[in-house]
Design an enzyme around this catalytic site. Structure first.
Site, short mmCIF file in Angstrom:
data_model
loop_
_atom_site.label_atom_id
_atom_site.label_comp_id
_atom_site.label_asym_id
_atom_site.label_seq_id
_atom_site.Cartn_x
_atom_site.Cartn_y
_atom_site.Cartn_z
N GLY A 13 52.81 -71.13 -59.13
CA GLY A 13 51.69 -70.84 -58.23
C GLY A 13 50.81 -69.76 -58.82
O GLY A 13 50.29 -68.91 -58.11
N ASP A 178 60.79 -58.58 -48.55
CA ASP A 178 60.20 -58.20 -47.27
C ASP A 178 59.42 -56.94 -47.60
O ASP A 178 60.01 -55.87 -47.79
CB ASP A 178 61.28 -57.91 -46.22
CG ASP A 178 60.64 -57.64 -44.86
OD1 ASP A 178 59.51 -57.09 -44.83
OD2 ASP A 178 61.24 -57.98 -43.84
N HIS A 179 58.09 -57.08 -47.73
CA HIS A 179 57.33 -55.97 -48.30
C HIS A 179 57.40 -54.72 -47.42
O HIS A 179 57.10 -53.62 -47.88
CB HIS A 179 55.89 -56.37 -48.60
CG HIS A 179 55.07 -56.60 -47.39
ND1 HIS A 179 55.02 -57.80 -46.75
CD2 HIS A 179 54.29 -55.76 -46.67
CE1 HIS A 179 54.24 -57.70 -45.70
NE2 HIS A 179 53.79 -56.47 -45.62
N ASP A 236 56.57 -64.14 -37.35
CA ASP A 236 55.76 -63.50 -38.37
C ASP A 236 56.15 -62.02 -38.57
O ASP A 236 56.09 -61.52 -39.68
CB ASP A 236 54.28 -63.60 -37.96
CG ASP A 236 53.34 -63.17 -39.07
OD1 ASP A 236 53.61 -63.52 -40.23
OD2 ASP A 236 52.34 -62.48 -38.79
N HIS A 241 60.33 -58.06 -40.54
CA HIS A 241 60.04 -56.63 -40.64
C HIS A 241 60.77 -55.82 -39.57
O HIS A 241 61.42 -54.81 -39.88
CB HIS A 241 58.54 -56.36 -40.51
CG HIS A 241 57.70 -57.20 -41.42
ND1 HIS A 241 58.08 -57.50 -42.71
CD2 HIS A 241 56.50 -57.79 -41.24
CE1 HIS A 241 57.14 -58.25 -43.27
NE2 HIS A 241 56.18 -58.44 -42.40
#
Ligand code: NAD
Length: 490
Positions: A13, A178-179, A236, A241
């Site tokens: 990608g 998971d930023h 989301d 998070h």
């Protein structure tokens, strides 16, 4: 002395938004820092028939505004190779394998390979299958796989995805991003908890009354309509998070400072959060959707590519309880929403009020509870609310706040989340990545909520005006427990 890392990145990608907006600047940041120098190469693959020269231009374009000279950026871009690729075509993986072996020798990469899935998850199974069958895995050095969110849309699909990538990669080799775990104040949770006895020793239901986690956005759905309609705020923001933040806040002290011990501690605490029954979902979770109006912009249902009768939630609030000795009786209240009055991510740890107060207060008001607040963004830092004497002749007690803002210059110099995450991957440091067991536990919890909402359809979906704190039911969630949200907006 900064050590130089050696690795080949294979980005599936390579022409996409994530690659251009996040990955290339992050790789360049590592290059600029000296962590990547001579011994690295990047193969970008995607459908488009680009030449290497064109690819170099794309990479350089992604670095506009980055520090360093044009010459440095050109040198950096020359490490990039483009291969037009259809993920379903086995022959392409053979070409890829040959190019990878050639670059390994040319750049002396020690056989280290990092595979980055910067594509839609539906391709992951096919890619993993071919990576294995066409022997793209390096026989020496390391092989690491990076996977982005979303990791599934429920437990079953997450498990399927995990099984798919596990054909070619072991848990040890898989880095699930998971930023949020890369954010400064989330990374600060462990040092704060485990190096400050004045916090460590009160970190339990003996002293803490409740914990509040808020991830508020002021924007609406913007360009993400297609994805958001299939996800909603619960998937989301909460599944990943917020559950990761809960785990970091409430896990027992890991036996060592390493990824295995930390993942084990997180897994254990997440296992103590029992999925709700339908009745418990109705009592403990609230969902809402924003409604626009004069000066408030469009309603969610009026946005482009959103169904006119969409029941997708843009706001979630809930109460989660941890069934273990440390946390029994301490509710964790969480909320996240779009079109709230301000963008902020924060954690408020609310302590129990002092017992048997003997000191005077103004108007005989109860003494305020101590609150430790971690601000993840935008004003990264923390504050602690304490009680002291009012200035002057009065001997009344009144609250004051100790503020600690992380140094703005230092923060500006600190690497972007993606740069730090890529460095962690190069170093084999899995601390800031999500283990499969953590994901599985959070999906089990989320599925229980989601299933009830899917059955209820529009029933129970509360509409809230944009630029407000969400539906009133979110306040009732706390007021019925005789509590209030600490953060009330701007
Ligand atoms: P994108 O649509 O911009 O890019 C997709 C890439 O896949 C393109 O390079 C395209 O050419 C390639 N591709 C598509 N079909 C292909 C095929 N059949 N064969 C070969 N190549 C093909 O998507 P994106 O926004 O870059 O997101 C990539 C992944 O990262 C997704 O899983 C997304 O959920 C995740 N993610 C993206 C962001 C972001 O900021 N963009 C943030 C978090 C997670």
């Amino acid at each position: 002395m900064m050590t130089e890392e050696r690795a080949l990145f294979i980005i599936f990608g390579g022409s996409g938004d994530l690659a251009q907006r996040k990955l290339y600047p992050a790789l360049y940041g590592l290059y600029f820092q000296g962590r990547l120098a001579k011994h690295f190469a990047v193969i970008g693959t995607a459908r488009r028939p680009w030449t290497d020269d064109h690819y170099h231009e794309v990479v350089k374009q992604s670095l506009v505004g980055a520090p360093g000279s044009a010459h440095q950026k050109t040198e950096f871009a020359e490490h990039f190779y483009y291969q037009s690729h259809d993920v379903t075509d086995a022959a392409h993986y053979v070409t890829l394998q040959k190019l990878a072996s050639k670059l390994n020798l040319q750049y002396q990469l020690d056989g280290n390979r990092i595979f980055y899935m910067a594509m839609a998850p539906r391709f992951f199974a096919t890619i993993a299958e071919h990576v294995k069958s066409e022997q793209l895995l390096s026989p020496d050095g390391y092989n690491r796989l990076i996977v982005e969110k979303p990791f599934g849309r429920d437990y079953a699909s997450a498990k399927q995805l995990n099984d798919d990538i596990s054909q070619a990669f072991s848990e040890e080799q898989i880095y699930r991003i998971d930023h949020y775990l890369g954010k400064e104040m989330v990374q600060d949770i462990m040092p704060l908890r485990f190096t400050n006895p004045f916090l460590e020793n009160v970190w339990s239901n003996q002293f803490i009354d409740n914990i509040q986690i808020t991830l508020a956005e002021d924007i609406g759905v913007e360009e993400r309509a297609g994805y958001y309609e299939t996800a909603g705020a619960l998937r989301d923001m909460v599944q990943n998070h917020i559950f990761q933040i809960i785990a970091m806040l409430t896990m027992e002290k890991p036996s060592r400072y390493d990824a295995t011990a930390i993942h084990e501690a997180k897994r254990a605490v997440l296992a103590a959060i029992k999925p709700y029954t339908p009745a418990q979902v109705h009592t403990n979770f609230v969902r809402g959707q924003y409604v626009g109006g004069d000066n408030l912009g469009l309603s969610y249902r009026e946005e482009d590519n959103i169904a006119a009768d969409s029941t997708v939630e843009t706001y979630v609030a809930g109460r989660v309880d941890i069934d273990n000795d440390r946390w029994r009786g301490v509710p964790i209240y969480l909320r996240t929403g779009k079109k709230m009055p301000a963008k902020t991510s924060r954690i408020d740890i609310v302590f129990k009020p002092t017992k048997d107060n003997i000191l005077p207060t103004t108007g005989n008001a109860p003494v305020r509870a101590n609150v430790v607040t971690l601000i993840i963004e935008p004003d990264t830092g923390m504050h602690i609310t304490l009680n002291g004497k009012e200035i002057g002749v009065s001997d009344a007690v009144s609250p004051f706040t100790l503020d600690h803002a992380l140094d703005k210059d230092e923060l500006a110099k600190a690497p972007e989340a993606y740069q730090r995450l890529l460095l962690n991957i190069l170093e084999g440091n899995k601390l800031t990545f999500t283990h499969w067991d953590e994901l599985a536990a959070s999906w089990h919890f989320i599925d229980a909520v989601r299933n009830v909402w899917d059955n209820d359809k529009a029933d129970g979906l509360a509409f809230y005006p944009s630029e407000t704190m969400g539906p009133k039911q979110a306040d009732e969630l706390l007021s019925r427990d005789h509590r209030t949200w600490i953060w009330q907006g701007k």
